[in-house]
Design a protein around this motif. Sequence first.
Motif, short mmCIF file in Angstrom:
data_model
loop_
_atom_site.label_atom_id
_atom_site.label_comp_id
_atom_site.label_asym_id
_atom_site.label_seq_id
_atom_site.Cartn_x
_atom_site.Cartn_y
_atom_site.Cartn_z
N THR A 1 0.63 -1.01 0.14
CA THR A 1 -0.19 0.39 -0.43
C THR A 1 0.87 0.69 0.24
O THR A 1 2.27 1.20 0.25
CB THR A 1 -1.00 0.29 1.16
OG1 THR A 1 -1.81 0.91 1.42
CG2 THR A 1 -0.07 0.29 2.52
N GLU B 1 -7.01 0.82 -3.13
CA GLU B 1 -5.88 0.73 -2.42
C GLU B 1 -4.14 0.24 -1.27
O GLU B 1 -3.79 0.74 -1.53
CB GLU B 1 -6.73 1.17 -0.94
CG GLU B 1 -5.85 2.34 0.35
CD GLU B 1 -6.31 2.97 1.40
OE1 GLU B 1 -6.36 3.69 2.18
OE2 GLU B 1 -8.03 2.17 1.85
N SER C 1 -9.04 -2.15 1.11
CA SER C 1 -9.10 -0.46 1.79
C SER C 1 -7.83 -1.30 2.82
O SER C 1 -7.55 -2.88 3.03
CB SER C 1 -9.68 -0.36 2.56
OG SER C 1 -10.53 -1.27 3.83
#
Length: 527
Positions: free
Chosen positions: A6, A21, A35
């Motif tokens: 990330t 993400e 996420s």
Amino acid sequence: MATLWTGGTIYTMAKVGETVEAVLEQDGKIVATGSVKGLLPQAASIQQLHGCVMYPGFVDSHLHIIGYGEKLKHIDVSNVKSKDQLLAIIRQRMVTATPEEWIIAIGLNETQFLAPVFPTLAELDALGKAHLIIKRSCHHLILANSKALAFAEITNDTPSPEGGIIDKVNGQVTGVLKDAALYMIVNQMPHITPAYLEDALGKAVTSLQSYGLVGGHSEDLSYYGPPIQPIAAFRKIVEEQRSFKVHLLQHHAVFEEVVQLHEQSSLFVEFGAMKIFIDGAFGGRTAALRKPYCDEPDNSGMLVHSTEQLEAYVQLARKYGQTVAVHAIGDLAITTIVEVFAKYPPQEGQLDRVIHCSLVDKDILQKLTVLPVAVDMQPQFVQGEYKAELARLGKQRAEGLHPLKSLLAHGLIVAGGSDAPIEEPNPLHGIYAAVTRRNFGELHDGYGAKEKISRFEAVSLYTVGAAEIIGQHHVRGKIEAGYTADFTVFEEDIFKVDIEKVPHINVAYTVIEGQIVYAKTKKRCEE
């Protein structure tokens, strides 16, 4: 132990503009995307991208990896601009060489010369006493001095082999050998040892990793002694070191020999389609055309094999359940193999491959569309020799020269490669060429501008397309759960920077099976 990637932009390549993400990777596979908040509890470590941009691992769909390593080992003459400069560079190496040595220069492109002529045999012989060969950039033509010709027992009386040309003027050899004739020397050179192959392969892989490539589809098994010799080099350098993913095409001349070795494909060394050369190249005017060359009206190029021979080769591949990958540049060559493919289709779900597919028209496009066939394109081919090819083919035929948009518009699977050592195996160079269809620094609308494609389509050639063409689209080419954790990470966004900057974007990381195999040591991204 799962790792969370990330801290940068992550393109999935599943559809235009789609990003995530974070990516959770474990044991070389993508476990999940989503996420940071949702995936962090499952991660044992975090790999920060530091603002860099991650894509699925880029793959070169057509190159010669050992041959590229040889270019790194030998004399690179691809930027030479005159015959005198060529001779001067080679003379420097020849004067210190012993008579037993082999001096090899790679990448000659005489169309860059003010006077586009090759050195004469006498000029080559005057350089020194060692064996000398100069490979033209297309690798379908070499120049050899008399010492190298004598090694292969090529004399004025030697007939041209089937599928090749020993060039002669007034019955005298010129040192120019085309297509099958050049293998009379190239495949027999005594310095091709296991150590030589391992050195060339190691140099090639290191270089390819630095360009962000995680793998390549390569054809190397018929040029370096018995096929077990290059296979052993791939096992040692690639498989044991888990450094690169190689998909090996198998030249028809050694296909059954390789089959009888019972070599098994692995994660890092796969055995793929039978490779057949149907014609030559535009550079030496040996690409097979339906009508003669405009600048050589008595020449239409040549087919390396008869239709009957091609049918026999294709049937042999089918006997072993294998697909076929065919080098076909001219429109006659493409038409010929398309008809053979239609007569002897592969197994359900398999795809044959047309490599280069350099000259098409509406009829050829329609024939390709109805077959289980994919196309292996080299976008950079539209750059270096386009003007020379235009002179050879004429404006009307050149409308179908090096198609990309037309192939995609007809729903064909298209993958992108460099054909290294013919072109630089930097995928960013191919992406730039596919989008602009012009040389670096030029400002025109592009050579055959109607064939330009979008940046997303161009990146797809090296990700989704490279996986689809070998039937690996369910595990490679995208960033999705269940896919292989092969990533190419750049310092800047291919989709957003000025197009003229694309060829110069730096690679931050090359990642294979979740392991960083290349990392740029200088300051990266936002750091």
